[in-house]
Design a protein around this motif. Structure first.
Motif, short mmCIF file in Angstrom:
data_model
loop_
_atom_site.label_atom_id
_atom_site.label_comp_id
_atom_site.label_asym_id
_atom_site.label_seq_id
_atom_site.Cartn_x
_atom_site.Cartn_y
_atom_site.Cartn_z
N ILE A 206 -6.63 3.89 7.85
CA ILE A 206 -5.39 4.38 7.26
C ILE A 206 -4.53 5.09 8.30
CG2 ILE A 206 -4.43 6.02 5.59
CD1 ILE A 206 -5.48 3.45 4.35
N LEU A 207 -5.14 5.83 9.19
CA LEU A 207 -4.38 6.60 10.18
C LEU A 207 -3.57 5.72 11.12
CD1 LEU A 207 -6.97 9.39 11.10
CD2 LEU A 207 -4.91 9.62 9.71
N SER A 208 -3.94 4.45 11.24
CA SER A 208 -3.20 3.55 12.12
C SER A 208 -2.14 2.73 11.39
CB SER A 208 -4.18 2.59 12.81
OG SER A 208 -4.88 1.79 11.85
N GLU A 209 -1.96 2.98 10.09
CA GLU A 209 -0.99 2.22 9.31
C GLU A 209 0.44 2.67 9.62
OE1 GLU A 209 -1.39 -0.29 7.31
OE2 GLU A 209 -3.59 -0.37 7.36
N ASP A 210 1.40 1.78 9.34
CA ASP A 210 2.82 2.07 9.63
C ASP A 210 3.35 3.24 8.80
OD1 ASP A 210 2.88 0.03 11.46
OD2 ASP A 210 3.64 -1.47 10.05
N PHE A 211 2.94 3.32 7.53
CA PHE A 211 3.49 4.39 6.68
C PHE A 211 3.05 5.77 7.16
CE2 PHE A 211 -0.60 3.66 4.63
CZ PHE A 211 -1.01 4.93 4.27
N MET A 212 1.89 5.85 7.85
CA MET A 212 1.47 7.13 8.40
C MET A 212 2.36 7.52 9.58
SD MET A 212 -1.08 8.25 6.59
CE MET A 212 -1.95 9.41 7.63
N ARG A 213 2.70 6.56 10.42
CA ARG A 213 3.62 6.85 11.53
C ARG A 213 5.01 7.20 11.02
NH1 ARG A 213 0.51 2.63 14.02
NH2 ARG A 213 1.91 1.04 13.21
N THR A 214 5.42 6.55 9.93
CA THR A 214 6.73 6.86 9.34
C THR A 214 6.76 8.29 8.81
OG1 THR A 214 7.03 4.54 8.72
CG2 THR A 214 8.41 6.17 7.60
N ALA A 215 5.67 8.71 8.17
CA ALA A 215 5.59 10.08 7.66
C ALA A 215 5.66 11.09 8.80
CB ALA A 215 4.31 10.26 6.86
N ARG A 216 5.01 10.79 9.92
CA ARG A 216 5.09 11.69 11.07
C ARG A 216 6.51 11.71 11.64
NH1 ARG A 216 0.69 13.11 13.95
NH2 ARG A 216 2.22 14.49 14.95
N ARG A 232 -5.28 10.21 0.22
CA ARG A 232 -5.16 9.52 -1.06
C ARG A 232 -5.32 8.01 -0.88
NH1 ARG A 232 -0.16 10.07 -5.42
NH2 ARG A 232 -1.02 8.60 -6.96
N ALA A 233 -4.72 7.47 0.19
CA ALA A 233 -4.84 6.03 0.42
C ALA A 233 -6.26 5.62 0.78
CB ALA A 233 -3.88 5.61 1.53
N ALA A 234 -7.03 6.54 1.34
CA ALA A 234 -8.40 6.22 1.75
C ALA A 234 -9.41 6.40 0.62
CB ALA A 234 -8.80 7.10 2.93
N LEU A 235 -8.97 6.80 -0.56
CA LEU A 235 -9.90 7.12 -1.63
C LEU A 235 -10.46 5.91 -2.36
CD1 LEU A 235 -8.42 10.29 -3.38
CD2 LEU A 235 -10.48 10.11 -1.98
N ILE A 236 -9.84 4.73 -2.24
CA ILE A 236 -10.30 3.58 -3.01
C ILE A 236 -11.76 3.23 -2.70
CG2 ILE A 236 -9.92 1.14 -3.50
CD1 ILE A 236 -7.85 2.97 -4.71
N PRO A 237 -12.14 2.99 -1.44
CA PRO A 237 -13.57 2.72 -1.18
C PRO A 237 -14.46 3.92 -1.47
CG PRO A 237 -12.37 2.94 0.88
CD PRO A 237 -11.34 2.89 -0.20
N VAL A 238 -13.92 5.13 -1.31
CA VAL A 238 -14.71 6.33 -1.59
C VAL A 238 -15.03 6.42 -3.08
CG1 VAL A 238 -14.70 8.84 -1.53
CG2 VAL A 238 -13.79 7.56 0.40
N LEU A 239 -14.06 6.10 -3.93
CA LEU A 239 -14.29 6.12 -5.37
C LEU A 239 -15.33 5.09 -5.77
CD1 LEU A 239 -10.63 6.58 -6.67
CD2 LEU A 239 -12.47 8.26 -6.71
N THR A 240 -15.30 3.93 -5.11
CA THR A 240 -16.30 2.91 -5.39
C THR A 240 -17.70 3.43 -5.11
OG1 THR A 240 -14.73 1.17 -4.80
CG2 THR A 240 -17.05 0.57 -4.83
#
Length: 312
Positions: A206-216, A232-240
């Protein structure tokens, strides 16, 4: 959203029907006769036949299956062959141990895994990351029953901070929680290791995604970007993993319950299998299957809450 919920409910109902049929068939083909086991090897054939008739074991399998399913839908799980007590009452007594133990172990796993996974992902390749990865590998490799025995030796026999086993009941909540602490720690260690590794991998992606760079680029600090968007974006596999872990902790803690002499659901199933108490095996297993399917259903709803795109 309502269409998605309706589809998941239909899938849940079909899964329960299939699971009930599989459980009944597996128990039916298992070797051994409950009546013969209860009366012993030297029992007369007419005595065994009379007991089979009393227990309803002489009825056709389809009739027994429908009676079992109909009873469970009305809250009647049958009567134990061995203890001659309602299965629902036995489950209610045992779940007072297994459910708090599973929740306590899952809570400990989350408390350990979340900061460890975040630290490892945000310090990738550094000493903190290497330390977390090494600790998680050790946590996955160590058998929880062996770790449980080490906890007993250290904290129960040597330091005498906790009891070595048993459950005093909930009349004294402090003592009850104290008796569940060591089993919960033993169960939580490997689950925390798995959860931390999954969170680390997910956050690194997630940290390498474009939306993270946009937020920064919009002026958010690294910490704000991580907590508002990345986690929040990383929670999907964690919830599984959390859903699977809770199901395992509720139904799969048989060895730990044996080590600490806890009267939980796992130990109840183990005793019922050794005593050929089929109605207990069928009913408790079906309840655990329902719990697993229900947890997976709630996990799917948590997916939607974490990522609204999944509603489509």
């Amino acid at each position: 959203m309502m269409g998605y919920l309706a589809r998941r409910l239909v899938s849940l109902a079909l899964s329960l029907v299939v699971a009930s049929a599989v459980i009944f068939l597996v128990v039916e083909v298992a070797p051994g006769d409950p009546a013969s086991f209860m009366l012993g090897m030297n029992a007369q054939s007419d005595t065994v036949a009379a007991l089979r008739s009393e227990l309803g074991l002489d009825l056709p399998p389809v009739q027994r299956y429908l009676a079992w399913i109909g009873g469970m839908m009305t809250g009647d799980f049958g009567v134990s062959y061995t203890y001659r007590a309602p299965v629902a009452q036995m489950v209610a007594e045992r779940v007072q141990v297994s459910l708090p133990l599973a929740l306590l172990a899952l809570g400990l796993a989350v408390v350990i895994a979340l900061p460890a996974g975040i630290v490892a992902a945000t310090h990738r390749g550094k000493a903190a990351d290497l330390g977390v990865v090494g600790a998680t590998q050790l946590g996955v490799a160590i058998p929880n029953f062996w770790f449980a025995m080490l906890l007993v030796l250290l904290f129960a026999l040597k330091l005498r901070w906790f009891s070595a086993g048993g459950f005093p009941g909930w009349s004294d909540p402090v003592m009850a929680l104290k008796s569940l602490t060591l089993p919960a720690v033993a169960l939580a260690l490997p689950q925390a290791a798995i959860l931390a590794r999954v969170l680390r991998s997910s956050l690194i992606d997630i940290l390498s995604e474009d939306f993270m760079r946009t937020a920064r680029a919009k002026g958010l600090s690294r910490r704000q970007t991580l907590w508002r968007h990345g986690l929040r974006a990383a929670l999907i596999p964690v919830l599984t993993i959390l859903g699977l872990q809770f199901s395992f902790l509720l139904a799969g803690a048989i060895i730990i319950e044996q080590v600490f002499f806890l009267p939980g659901l796992g130990r109840l199933i183990f005793q019922a299998i050794t005593q050929r108490d089929l109605i207990v095996v069928e009913s408790v297993t079906m309840l655990l299957v329902f719990a697993v399917i229900a947890v997976n259903f709630l996990t799917d709803l948590a997916y939607v809450a974490a990522d609204p795109r999944l509603r489509r």
